[in-house]
Scaffold this motif. Structure first.
Motif, PDB file in Angstrom:
ATOM      1  N   GLY A  21      13.204 -38.056  -4.247  1.00 59.42           N
ATOM      2  CA  GLY A  21      11.989 -38.814  -4.522  1.00 59.42           C
ATOM      3  C   GLY A  21      11.674 -38.853  -6.006  1.00 59.42           C
ATOM      4  N   THR A  22      12.362 -38.011  -6.776  1.00 62.12           N
ATOM      5  CA  THR A  22      12.158 -37.938  -8.223  1.00 62.12           C
ATOM      6  C   THR A  22      13.481 -38.229  -8.921  1.00 62.12           C
ATOM      7  OG1 THR A  22      10.416 -36.289  -8.007  1.00 62.12           O
ATOM      8  CG2 THR A  22      11.523 -36.414 -10.138  1.00 62.12           C
ATOM      9  N   ILE A  23      13.443 -39.152  -9.879  1.00 63.41           N
ATOM     10  CA  ILE A  23      14.594 -39.426 -10.741  1.00 63.41           C
ATOM     11  C   ILE A  23      14.096 -39.350 -12.176  1.00 63.41           C
ATOM     12  CG2 ILE A  23      16.373 -41.075 -11.425  1.00 63.41           C
ATOM     13  CD1 ILE A  23      16.089 -42.371  -8.636  1.00 63.41           C
ATOM     14  N   GLN A  24      14.582 -38.353 -12.911  1.00 63.80           N
ATOM     15  CA  GLN A  24      14.251 -38.227 -14.326  1.00 63.80           C
ATOM     16  C   GLN A  24      15.537 -38.324 -15.135  1.00 63.80           C
ATOM     17  OE1 GLN A  24      12.232 -34.489 -14.872  1.00 63.80           O
ATOM     18  NE2 GLN A  24      10.276 -35.324 -14.195  1.00 63.80           N
ATOM     19  N   ILE A  25      15.495 -39.131 -16.183  1.00 58.26           N
ATOM     20  CA  ILE A  25      16.617 -39.252 -17.114  1.00 58.26           C
ATOM     21  C   ILE A  25      16.109 -38.847 -18.489  1.00 58.26           C
ATOM     22  CG2 ILE A  25      18.270 -40.825 -18.176  1.00 58.26           C
ATOM     23  CD1 ILE A  25      18.205 -42.474 -15.583  1.00 58.26           C
ATOM     24  N   TRP A  26      16.753 -37.834 -19.073  1.00 56.08           N
ATOM     25  CA  TRP A  26      16.372 -37.283 -20.378  1.00 56.08           C
ATOM     26  C   TRP A  26      14.882 -36.909 -20.401  1.00 56.08           C
ATOM     27  CZ3 TRP A  26      20.759 -35.976 -22.204  1.00 56.08           C
ATOM     28  CH2 TRP A  26      21.862 -36.815 -22.077  1.00 56.08           C
ATOM     29  N   GLY A  27      14.371 -36.391 -19.278  1.00 55.41           N
ATOM     30  CA  GLY A  27      13.003 -35.894 -19.214  1.00 55.41           C
ATOM     31  C   GLY A  27      11.959 -36.934 -18.866  1.00 55.41           C
ATOM     32  N   GLY A  28      12.330 -38.186 -18.791  1.00 57.61           N
ATOM     33  CA  GLY A  28      11.374 -39.243 -18.459  1.00 57.61           C
ATOM     34  C   GLY A  28      11.553 -39.730 -17.029  1.00 57.61           C
ATOM     35  N   ASP A  29      10.447 -39.974 -16.363  1.00 57.12           N
ATOM     36  CA  ASP A  29      10.510 -40.525 -15.007  1.00 57.12           C
ATOM     37  C   ASP A  29      10.911 -41.994 -15.094  1.00 57.12           C
ATOM     38  OD1 ASP A  29       9.603 -38.260 -13.464  1.00 57.12           O
ATOM     39  OD2 ASP A  29       7.602 -38.616 -14.287  1.00 57.12           O
ATOM     40  N   VAL A  30      12.007 -42.358 -14.438  1.00 58.60           N
ATOM     41  CA  VAL A  30      12.435 -43.763 -14.432  1.00 58.60           C
ATOM     42  C   VAL A  30      11.920 -44.484 -13.191  1.00 58.60           C
ATOM     43  CG1 VAL A  30      14.409 -43.454 -15.963  1.00 58.60           C
ATOM     44  CG2 VAL A  30      14.714 -43.188 -13.503  1.00 58.60           C
ATOM     45  N   VAL A  31      11.389 -43.721 -12.260  1.00 60.23           N
ATOM     46  CA  VAL A  31      10.641 -44.256 -11.119  1.00 60.23           C
ATOM     47  C   VAL A  31       9.428 -43.348 -10.948  1.00 60.23           C
ATOM     48  CG1 VAL A  31      12.662 -45.219  -9.959  1.00 60.23           C
ATOM     49  CG2 VAL A  31      11.916 -42.924  -9.386  1.00 60.23           C
ATOM     50  N   ALA A  93      19.934 -49.001 -12.648  1.00 59.41           N
ATOM     51  CA  ALA A  93      19.117 -50.202 -12.423  1.00 59.41           C
ATOM     52  C   ALA A  93      19.125 -51.156 -13.622  1.00 59.41           C
ATOM     53  CB  ALA A  93      17.692 -49.803 -12.052  1.00 59.41           C
ATOM     54  N   GLY A  94      20.316 -51.374 -14.195  1.00 57.42           N
ATOM     55  CA  GLY A  94      20.446 -52.298 -15.309  1.00 57.42           C
ATOM     56  C   GLY A  94      20.090 -51.707 -16.665  1.00 57.42           C
ATOM     57  N   GLY A  95      19.652 -50.449 -16.687  1.00 60.74           N
ATOM     58  CA  GLY A  95      19.295 -49.805 -17.948  1.00 60.74           C
ATOM     59  C   GLY A  95      20.389 -48.865 -18.420  1.00 60.74           C
ATOM     60  N   ASP A  96      20.539 -48.756 -19.729  1.00 61.31           N
ATOM     61  CA  ASP A  96      21.481 -47.831 -20.351  1.00 61.31           C
ATOM     62  C   ASP A  96      20.678 -46.727 -21.024  1.00 61.31           C
ATOM     63  OD1 ASP A  96      23.877 -49.143 -19.708  1.00 61.31           O
ATOM     64  OD2 ASP A  96      23.596 -50.539 -21.358  1.00 61.31           O
ATOM     65  N   PHE A  97      21.071 -45.490 -20.772  1.00 65.15           N
ATOM     66  CA  PHE A  97      20.341 -44.342 -21.276  1.00 65.15           C
ATOM     67  C   PHE A  97      21.295 -43.401 -22.018  1.00 65.15           C
ATOM     68  CE2 PHE A  97      18.256 -45.972 -17.524  1.00 65.15           C
ATOM     69  CZ  PHE A  97      16.924 -46.053 -17.896  1.00 65.15           C
ATOM     70  N   PRO A  98      21.453 -43.582 -23.343  1.00 64.52           N
ATOM     71  CA  PRO A  98      22.276 -42.656 -24.118  1.00 64.52           C
ATOM     72  C   PRO A  98      21.510 -41.353 -24.340  1.00 64.52           C
ATOM     73  CG  PRO A  98      21.307 -44.291 -25.558  1.00 64.52           C
ATOM     74  CD  PRO A  98      20.911 -44.669 -24.162  1.00 64.52           C
ATOM     75  N   PRO A  99      22.193 -40.294 -24.766  1.00 66.80           N
ATOM     76  CA  PRO A  99      21.503 -39.022 -25.015  1.00 66.80           C
ATOM     77  C   PRO A  99      20.427 -39.156 -26.088  1.00 66.80           C
ATOM     78  CG  PRO A  99      23.884 -38.735 -25.095  1.00 66.80           C
ATOM     79  CD  PRO A  99      23.625 -40.203 -25.021  1.00 66.80           C
ATOM     80  N   HIS A 100      19.386 -38.343 -25.948  1.00 69.14           N
ATOM     81  CA  HIS A 100      18.331 -38.272 -26.954  1.00 69.14           C
ATOM     82  C   HIS A 100      18.666 -37.130 -27.902  1.00 69.14           C
ATOM     83  CE1 HIS A 100      14.955 -40.424 -24.552  1.00 69.14           C
ATOM     84  NE2 HIS A 100      16.126 -40.959 -24.326  1.00 69.14           N
ATOM     85  N   ALA A 101      18.808 -37.420 -29.156  1.00 71.72           N
ATOM     86  CA  ALA A 101      19.146 -36.390 -30.154  1.00 71.72           C
ATOM     87  C   ALA A 101      18.062 -35.318 -30.182  1.00 71.72           C
ATOM     88  CB  ALA A 101      19.296 -37.027 -31.530  1.00 71.72           C
ATOM     89  N   GLY A 102      18.487 -34.068 -30.113  1.00 72.05           N
ATOM     90  CA  GLY A 102      17.567 -32.953 -30.220  1.00 72.05           C
ATOM     91  C   GLY A 102      16.747 -32.656 -28.978  1.00 72.05           C
ATOM     92  N   SER A 103      16.937 -33.395 -27.907  1.00 68.26           N
ATOM     93  CA  SER A 103      16.159 -33.167 -26.685  1.00 68.26           C
ATOM     94  C   SER A 103      16.703 -31.970 -25.932  1.00 68.26           C
ATOM     95  CB  SER A 103      16.224 -34.406 -25.786  1.00 68.26           C
ATOM     96  OG  SER A 103      15.577 -34.134 -24.552  1.00 68.26           O
ATOM     97  N   SER A 104      15.805 -31.163 -25.389  1.00 66.81           N
ATOM     98  CA  SER A 104      16.219 -30.034 -24.554  1.00 66.81           C
ATOM     99  C   SER A 104      16.088 -30.363 -23.072  1.00 66.81           C
ATOM    100  CB  SER A 104      15.388 -28.796 -24.897  1.00 66.81           C
ATOM    101  OG  SER A 104      14.021 -29.044 -24.621  1.00 66.81           O
TER     102      SER A 104
END
Length: 111
Positions: A21-31, A93-104
């Motif tokens: 029910g939860t999808i997070q990419i690089w710490g952000g909720d994409v849904v 879902a059509g979005g590209d999500f490269p790594p976030h520099a410095g993100s933990s």
């Protein structure tokens, strides 16, 4: 950095995670968390990527999208949860999500 064998990872996801029910990419909720329940209908190791086919919505208007995680690393799979701490790229879902520099934050969290 521990790199999982992708076929073993796909088998573990197939076994331990049927829906999320939860999808997070690089710490952000994409849904919106728990706005939908996503059924994981197919899991495959494709080249250097892990691909999950997610399905959601009412039977008369089911939607499906592929969640692709390129070069996943440092992975935790447990009943009802998947955490991938590193990936070279994520597509959803059509979005590209490269790594976030410095993100933990982990690259991907499903639960």
């Amino acid at each position: 950095m521990k790199k999982p064998a992708l076929k073993e990872l796909a088998n573990a996801v197939r076994s331990d995670l049927k829906e999320c029910g939860t999808i997070q990419i690089w710490g952000g909720d994409v849904v919106r968390p728990n706005d939908e329940i996503f059924d994981i209908v197919h899991v495959a190791a494709t080249g250097p990527a892990l691909e999950l086919k997610l399905s959601w919505g009412p039977p008369e208007s089911k939607r499906e999208e592929i969640l692709r995680i390129d070069d996943p690393g440092e992975v935790e799979v447990s009943k009802g949860s998947l955490i991938i701490k590193y990936a070279s790229h994520i597509r959803w879902a059509g979005g590209d999500f490269p790594p976030h520099a410095g993100s933990s934050d982990p690259a991907l969290l499903l639960r």
